[in-house]
Write an enzyme that holds these catalytic residues in place. Structure first.
Site, PDB file in Angstrom:
ATOM      1  N   GLN A 126       0.823  -1.208   0.000  1.00  0.00           N
ATOM      2  CA  GLN A 126       0.000   0.000   0.000  1.00  0.00           C
ATOM      3  C   GLN A 126       0.858   1.260   0.000  1.00  0.00           C
ATOM      4  O   GLN A 126       1.734   1.406   0.858  1.00  0.00           O
ATOM      5  CB  GLN A 126      -0.886  -0.023   1.242  1.00  0.00           C
ATOM      6  CG  GLN A 126      -1.862   1.142   1.315  1.00  0.00           C
ATOM      7  CD  GLN A 126      -2.556   1.197   2.664  1.00  0.00           C
ATOM      8  OE1 GLN A 126      -1.938   0.940   3.691  1.00  0.00           O
ATOM      9  NE2 GLN A 126      -3.828   1.538   2.658  1.00  0.00           N
ATOM     10  N   GLY A 127       0.588   2.154  -0.909  1.00  0.00           N
ATOM     11  CA  GLY A 127       1.333   3.417  -0.950  1.00  0.00           C
ATOM     12  C   GLY A 127       0.435   4.596  -0.594  1.00  0.00           C
ATOM     13  O   GLY A 127      -0.008   5.329  -1.468  1.00  0.00           O
ATOM     14  N   TYR A 128       0.147   4.733   0.665  1.00  0.00           N
ATOM     15  CA  TYR A 128      -0.712   5.831   1.131  1.00  0.00           C
ATOM     16  C   TYR A 128       0.121   6.898   1.848  1.00  0.00           C
ATOM     17  O   TYR A 128       0.236   8.031   1.425  1.00  0.00           O
ATOM     18  CB  TYR A 128      -1.766   5.295   2.102  1.00  0.00           C
ATOM     19  CG  TYR A 128      -3.060   4.861   1.450  1.00  0.00           C
ATOM     20  CD1 TYR A 128      -3.085   4.307   0.176  1.00  0.00           C
ATOM     21  CD2 TYR A 128      -4.275   4.992   2.121  1.00  0.00           C
ATOM     22  CE1 TYR A 128      -4.272   3.904  -0.412  1.00  0.00           C
ATOM     23  CE2 TYR A 128      -5.470   4.592   1.544  1.00  0.00           C
ATOM     24  CZ  TYR A 128      -5.465   4.053   0.275  1.00  0.00           C
ATOM     25  OH  TYR A 128      -6.636   3.667  -0.290  1.00  0.00           O
ATOM     26  N   SER A 129       0.674   6.514   3.009  1.00  0.00           N
ATOM     27  CA  SER A 129       1.365   7.477   3.877  1.00  0.00           C
ATOM     28  C   SER A 129       2.579   8.095   3.199  1.00  0.00           C
ATOM     29  O   SER A 129       3.239   7.461   2.379  1.00  0.00           O
ATOM     30  CB  SER A 129       1.848   6.783   5.158  1.00  0.00           C
ATOM     31  OG  SER A 129       0.776   6.331   5.903  1.00  0.00           O
ATOM     32  N   GLU A 244     -13.211  -2.206   4.918  1.00  0.00           N
ATOM     33  CA  GLU A 244     -12.709  -3.397   5.590  1.00  0.00           C
ATOM     34  C   GLU A 244     -12.706  -3.198   7.103  1.00  0.00           C
ATOM     35  O   GLU A 244     -11.756  -2.710   7.678  1.00  0.00           O
ATOM     36  CB  GLU A 244     -11.304  -3.747   5.085  1.00  0.00           C
ATOM     37  CG  GLU A 244     -10.693  -4.971   5.754  1.00  0.00           C
ATOM     38  CD  GLU A 244     -11.648  -6.157   5.819  1.00  0.00           C
ATOM     39  OE1 GLU A 244     -11.753  -6.738   6.916  1.00  0.00           O
ATOM     40  OE2 GLU A 244     -12.294  -6.491   4.822  1.00  0.00           O
ATOM     41  N   SER A 382      -4.651   7.057  13.355  1.00  0.00           N
ATOM     42  CA  SER A 382      -4.287   6.961  14.775  1.00  0.00           C
ATOM     43  C   SER A 382      -5.533   7.044  15.650  1.00  0.00           C
ATOM     44  O   SER A 382      -6.590   7.486  15.203  1.00  0.00           O
ATOM     45  CB  SER A 382      -3.340   8.105  15.144  1.00  0.00           C
ATOM     46  OG  SER A 382      -4.048   9.333  15.120  1.00  0.00           O
ATOM     47  N   ASN A 383      -5.391   6.637  16.905  1.00  0.00           N
ATOM     48  CA  ASN A 383      -6.537   6.736  17.824  1.00  0.00           C
ATOM     49  C   ASN A 383      -7.006   8.179  17.968  1.00  0.00           C
ATOM     50  O   ASN A 383      -8.196   8.426  18.182  1.00  0.00           O
ATOM     51  CB  ASN A 383      -6.168   6.150  19.188  1.00  0.00           C
ATOM     52  CG  ASN A 383      -6.211   4.622  19.172  1.00  0.00           C
ATOM     53  OD1 ASN A 383      -6.304   4.024  18.107  1.00  0.00           O
ATOM     54  ND2 ASN A 383      -6.153   4.011  20.343  1.00  0.00           N
ATOM     55  N   GLU A 384      -6.081   9.130  17.821  1.00  0.00           N
ATOM     56  CA  GLU A 384      -6.481  10.538  17.893  1.00  0.00           C
ATOM     57  C   GLU A 384      -7.400  10.884  16.718  1.00  0.00           C
ATOM     58  O   GLU A 384      -8.398  11.589  16.887  1.00  0.00           O
ATOM     59  CB  GLU A 384      -5.238  11.445  17.884  1.00  0.00           C
ATOM     60  CG  GLU A 384      -4.434  11.425  19.188  1.00  0.00           C
ATOM     61  CD  GLU A 384      -3.592  10.174  19.353  1.00  0.00           C
ATOM     62  OE1 GLU A 384      -3.353   9.460  18.351  1.00  0.00           O
ATOM     63  OE2 GLU A 384      -3.174   9.884  20.493  1.00  0.00           O
TER      64      GLU A 384
END
Lengths: 399, 371, 399, 371
Positions: A126-129, A244, A382-384
């Site tokens: 995956q190339g997201y970040s 997903e 992230s959870n944030e």
């Protein structure tokens, strides 16, 4: 309301169990149980075993060759696979790219790529970040400029999990630099053997190599590798992120982690008794077990709702938060349990550490896993970010 | 009451901080972490030259310090820089035991320890002992005036580098201590790296033969001195952890100030601001607990240990908070091995695995409070 | 560094002890111990006893008739008073108004008002908060308009503690409505017997009457009751807020609360043993005791620094946060300890509750105190405001 | 597996919610709280007419429900409105015991309970028993065919209103249950209000004489049925608490949306947003735990009680969080007796003091898990 399994469910569970006991090699289960890094061959073996049984693409519609399991079936597989220490299914092709192709890709793309995912011919990453983006995914900078029948791609992706094994990468790239942040992004499939693609390892703090940087320098990508429409990639990316959800809580992983903690806590001596009988340790363990019992039902409720056409975006965020907390707490308990033996370092990356480290409680690299799994509250939103999403929905659009 | 450092301690602190800021940056430390030896001989000599090791021994033992706040000052600076060199094991633990209970012949070693020429290790914990100090199954067997040690010691820090070991063994219904040269027959070592830096080993004692002169205490009477020296080591380790927490928070503050998300620095997000405020508040609690512990090292045993356990219990909780929160507030970058915080956070969190973890000290605090 | 008391300190401690054993009537100590509401007479008695000894104005400079205690002396008094269950000193006149007068008031004001505070002739209360303002104190709306030799005051104050006993109130009022929020505020002393002042009780959720609303309708206040300069009141208010830090952590209260919890936990039967031996309860208690031990030293460090000319604004915020957490946790433990007997309601305000409620563990209204003390993280600058302050200072002025 | 409510239960839930929204606002409830009786006879009759009490009994007992999810549905709505009327004590606890183990003559009472004409109380806990179910010092002494009960019962809910008590007493090496009319000689009551609403009493039994027909179970065999009915009551109380938590969060959300501080609504402050997100997440955990508990009421004893304790332990933690956080996020206004949230928060937090608190259930969960 009814919490029990139907006859059909029980029969399915027996099928899963016998499949696992037949196909899951003890050496492989042992590796999974001890959290040892799996080789590419290990993962390919497991995919192939599932594929032969028709169980690799569990959530795909039947028309694409999937198993099209319902919520309960997916839950049962998850539970049994965790109990048996089966490897997880590598999700990038199967449950991340495939749903996007099935929903937004052309018939040609589906006909070509989906069978290759099932057969293992392609290994996707995956190339997201990107280094500058982090949780603010939409600020990505990797550029794709159309030149004739190709896009020319330049930029850098990071945190690319298992990229070292992959031959294909699906990427978000900026095709319209003048558009506002979330517009002007496209969804592109890139062959990693193309000149100009370079993969560099990132060693994580537990000494493992599982993520990578991927650099693109004037990489030529055929236009037929564009998914859907140009500049609509953000829509597809969001679809992927919300699609997903089945395993977002990681109940299976936590169930396996719980049984590890219990086994270890019975074996560790604490001042003449098993650590399991230490009231403070026992209290920590009981608290997280109570959470996991609730989480498992929470997860089932949401899968059931999604299966019935619900769209539990909000609850998915909650499941991710609580799921990460439970799992991280369990990892904490395992390293806590083994006391001074939590200190040895089983890094792949360190000189002199190819010798085995002492592991008297047969627990593998518990500390490494604890540190490695700090990632589950960071990566994939992230959870944030999840809390921002929850607040946005529940506090009336303010954020 | 007085909460100021003496001028000498303040000077030592400043000098050591400058030395480490100069010599011990992330690159240098990462090279040390990857090295076979696990620590730098050059840094070690530098520390000795600065008088850092001497500051941990009393004047009577040839040093110029040795008080609780001397230990605290030195280790806070070592912790701030994430130093992995075995000062604690050589000087405070094994060196401290020799100073406290060694024969005058044995005490001659201290000079070369202070000079940086000798490395030591304390082989005490065993596979079954976890954090308990009195659980020693290694046996000392005396026949015809010769002592034989047999047993296994677990996760012995600095074992590979040590020139001498202080070894505990069961004898006469209690625990005895022996000073054992590393090259003694029957002593074997299986070394490995540690996740927070440095190296340790499993040490096997297979009928290690020693003369009577190797004995450090009266047979079976070592437990009180082990406990007292462990208290000093715990103060050292807490100070080190406090220094590391200061660094973790500083790095995180800097990161929050520069890293942009959604068009503004992370430092402007209130949820992160409040969590940072909580971390800073907890660090003040940790510092206060450390002062309590260091200030009671000379108190009677029960009072001393009650303060040690109260402080170490608190450090367990706060260390986990600071370590985990500083990683979380960074995000991905803190997950990478080469980033400064990764090492610092690992040291903070793994500190809970030495000298008793949060729960162990909680239990002990309860027992000591009931006593 | 030296944590022990000097000879002088120990002598002072003996003085305090003998004063307490002489002057503190057992009935009064009993009321304090059980958290029963003190009458106005109880409080006046205690002020008068302290005043006779010269110990009422502990922090005032000697020139104003104060005791001018150093940090250690204040700590010793705090500790001993808590141990003996002495009433707290009502702070409004003594440690809130007086420092402002001493720093910013005229000689006439000091000469007139300070002796009356010491003698108890005036009972002061505080007019800061307003219904619309809350933590955002500077948005206050109560207006004072100059007409000749008087201000005409209109508006409403709230959360006025013990206002029902007071004859004087010091107020923040808006004298320049055109100025920016924090400008245009003045600091005014108002006689509550003036026509147009009305005090209305607020019953808190534990059933007690300790705070009030104070309404002002065309109240005439002589201009000589202005403290300092017109429109500079915010400066004086800030001075007041940052000045009185000695007891911000409430270590004395928490020390007393800890001994209550321990006493009760030894008396309560938990399945055949004292609750004190229940490992889960004991763990909660040990954790908060560890915090209190550290807090006490943190508090002393800050008092010592302030005494030595330090200005621990940041640390005062931290002390308030941690102090409230410790105290609230102790209150939680007491109600937790008494099990089902936490449920009876000892409200002053409720019909039929003048009968005594069952109190087998001689603990008083533990649940009421638990609920009442939710206020300590809300009033006087909520913990959220304290965290904003800490972040502002430590994250480089951003907020 | 199926997580949907049946149509009947959904209807009951909707009807009850509308009834309470209509009849049970803050003013009305505050008047009830201040009344001598502590509950409203009119509301009670209304609930009975709606079939709320009948829904808690099985068809065999004259009701039309009685399953775990019937209880959950009813009590979630009662909790949402902060209802203080004694449905739990009359119908689930004492009524449930009569249904489970009463003689056919005793069961005749159920009709008037369902009709709203009869109030009941269960006098079981004692000053020394805390939350333990098997600690009963009240004695049943049988002589010449007559039973005499002597002892003291602590914090008996709804005692003043009760027409009949179910009383537990020690007998034959175990616990027995007796049905005792409130006006029986020797039974005396000292009542008082409760901080979360309603009333309770200390009940003294001074040689209370009963005929053999007052007996509900075989002598000394009542503990299993007490435990089973307590499990149902615990489900009821958790559902009520969940409903109250929903209200607390709703009120807090509304307040954050309207209350301005520093020129903007509180709801725009990220620190509060994140805490709200945590509260919502925890409430989903609570709801899931409640479903687990309600769904295992018919399971075998060990499985049932393990789920009850897991859920109630979780509710202890989450209830405190929601109660305290919703007050804190409001600020001062939530500290006032007359504000809706004050009552709701008190009910949430005080729920931990019935049927075993967080620690008690943690201990029990551990024991049941080891079994």
């Amino acid at each position: 309301m009814d919490l029990s399994y139907s006859e059909e469910d029980l029969a399915f569970r027996d099928e899963v169990r016998s499949f696992l006991s037949e196909k899951l090699k003890p050496e492989l289960a042992e590796k999974v149980r001890l959290g040892r890094g799996l080789t590419k061959e290990d993962m390919e073996y497991w995919h192939s075993a599932l594929n032969s049984r028709g169980w690799l693409a569990q959530n795909w519609p039947k028309e694409f060759g999937g198993a099209e399991w319902n919520a309960v079936q997916r839950h049962i597989y998850e539970e049994e696979a965790a109990r048996a220490d089966a490897p997880r299914i590598v999700p990038f092709g199967l449950s991340m790219l495939a749903p996007v192709l099935q929903k937004f890709g052309s018939k040609e793309q589906n006909d070509y790529w989906l069978p290759r995912i099932l057969s293992g011919e392609d290994w996707w990453c995956q190339g997201y970040s990107e280094p500058g983006a982090g949780s603010d995914l939409a600020s990505l900078k990797t550029k794709a400029v159309r030149e004739g029948d190709h896009y020319i791609v330049n930029g850098q992706k990071t945190w690319t999990t298992l990229g070292q094994h992959a031959n294909m990468i699906f990427c978000l790239v900026r095709t319209d630099p003048s558009a506002k942040q979330q517009e002007g992004i496209s969804f592109l499939l890139i062959d990693m053997d193309t000149p100009g693609v370079e993969v560099r390892p990132i060693i994580l703090l537990d000494g493992t190599h599982e993520v990578n940087e991927v650099w693109f320098t004037d990489v030529k990508v055929p236009v037929e590798n564009l998914v859907g429409e140009e500049n609509k990639g953000w829509t597809y990316a969001k679809y992927l992120l919300t699609h997903e959800r089945a395993n977002i809580a990681g109940v299976g992983f936590s169930t396996a982690a719980l049984s590890t903690v219990k086994r270890v806590a019975k074996a560790v001596n604490d001042n003449g008794k098993p650590l399991m009988q230490n009231p403070h340790f026992a209290a920590r363990l009981a608290k997280v077990e109570m959470e996991l019992m609730a989480l498992s039902t929470f997860n089932m409720r949401m899968i059931a709702a999604a299966g019935a056409g619900g769209a539990p975006g909000l609850e998915a965020s909650m499941l991710k938060i609580k799921g990460s907390e439970v799992r991280q707490e369990l990892n904490d308990l395992t390293r806590r349990a083994i006391g001074p033996y939590a200190m040895p370092f089983a890094s792949e990356a360190l000189e002199g550490s190819n010798q085995p480290i002492p592991d008297p409680f047969d627990v593998g690299d518990a500390t490494g896993e604890y540190f490695n799994n700090r990632k589950i509250s960071i990566f994939g939103g992230s959870n944030e970010i999840q809390k921002n999403i929850i607040a946005k929905v529940t506090l009336g659009g303010r954020a | 009451m007085n909460f100021n450092l003496t001028e000498e301690r303040q000077m030592l602190s400043d000098t050591l901080r400058r030395f480490l800021a100069d010599k011990y940056d992330t690159d240098r430390r990462n090279k040390i972490l990857e090295s076979d030896q696990g620590y730098s001989t050059e840094i070690w000599s530098g520390l000795a030259e600065l008088g850092v090791i001497g500051a941990l021994f009393s004047e009577g033992d040839g040093g110029f310090g040795g008080g609780g706040f001397d230990i605290a000052v030195v280790f806070e600076e070592l912790g701030r820089a994430g130093v992995v060199e075995p000062v604690l094991d050589t000087a405070v633990l094994a060196g401290g035991l020799i100073a406290a209970t060694g024969s005058s012949a044995q005490k001659e070693l201290i000079e070369s320890v202070i000079g940086g020429e000798t490395q030591l290790a304390f082989a005490h914990g065993e596979p079954q002992s976890r954090y308990d100090l009195d659980n020693v199954q290694t046996v000392a067997d005396t026949q015809d005036g010769a002592i034989a040690l047999t047993g296994r010691k677990a996760v012995v820090m600095n074992a590979e580098a040590a020139d001498h070991f202080v070894v505990s063994a069961s004898e006469a219904g209690g625990i005895s201590l022996f000073l054992v040269p590393a090259d003694t027959d029957g002593l074997s070592i299986q070394g490995y790296p540690l996740i927070s830096g440095g190296r340790a080993a499993e040490v096997t004692l297979d009928g290690v033969k020693l003369p009577e002169t190797a004995r450090m205490t009266e047979a079976g009477k070592a437990l009180p001195v082990i406990e007292a020296v462990m208290a000093r080591a715990t103060v050292a380790q807490m100070a080190e952890t406090l220094g590391a927490m200061e660094t973790a928070v500083r790095i995180t503050q800097e990161y929050l100030g520069t890293r942009q998300q959604f068009g503004r620095p992370l430092a402007t997000f209130q949820a992160l601001q409040h969590r940072m405020a909580e971390m800073l508040t907890e660090m003040q609690q940790a510092r206060s607990a450390l002062i309590n512990a260091a200030g009671h090292l000379e108190a009677d045993r029960n009072e001393r240990e009650r303060h040690i356990s109260a402080a170490k219990g608190l450090f367990g909780r706060i260390g986990r908070l600071i370590g985990e929160e500083s990683i979380q507030m960074h995000g991905g970058i803190a997950m990478t091995q080469e980033y400064e915080l990764a090492h610092i956070a690992k040291r903070i969190i793994m500190a809970d695995h030495r000298f008793g973890d949060e729960d162990w000290h909680l239990e002990r605090f309860l027992a000591l409070s009931a006593a």
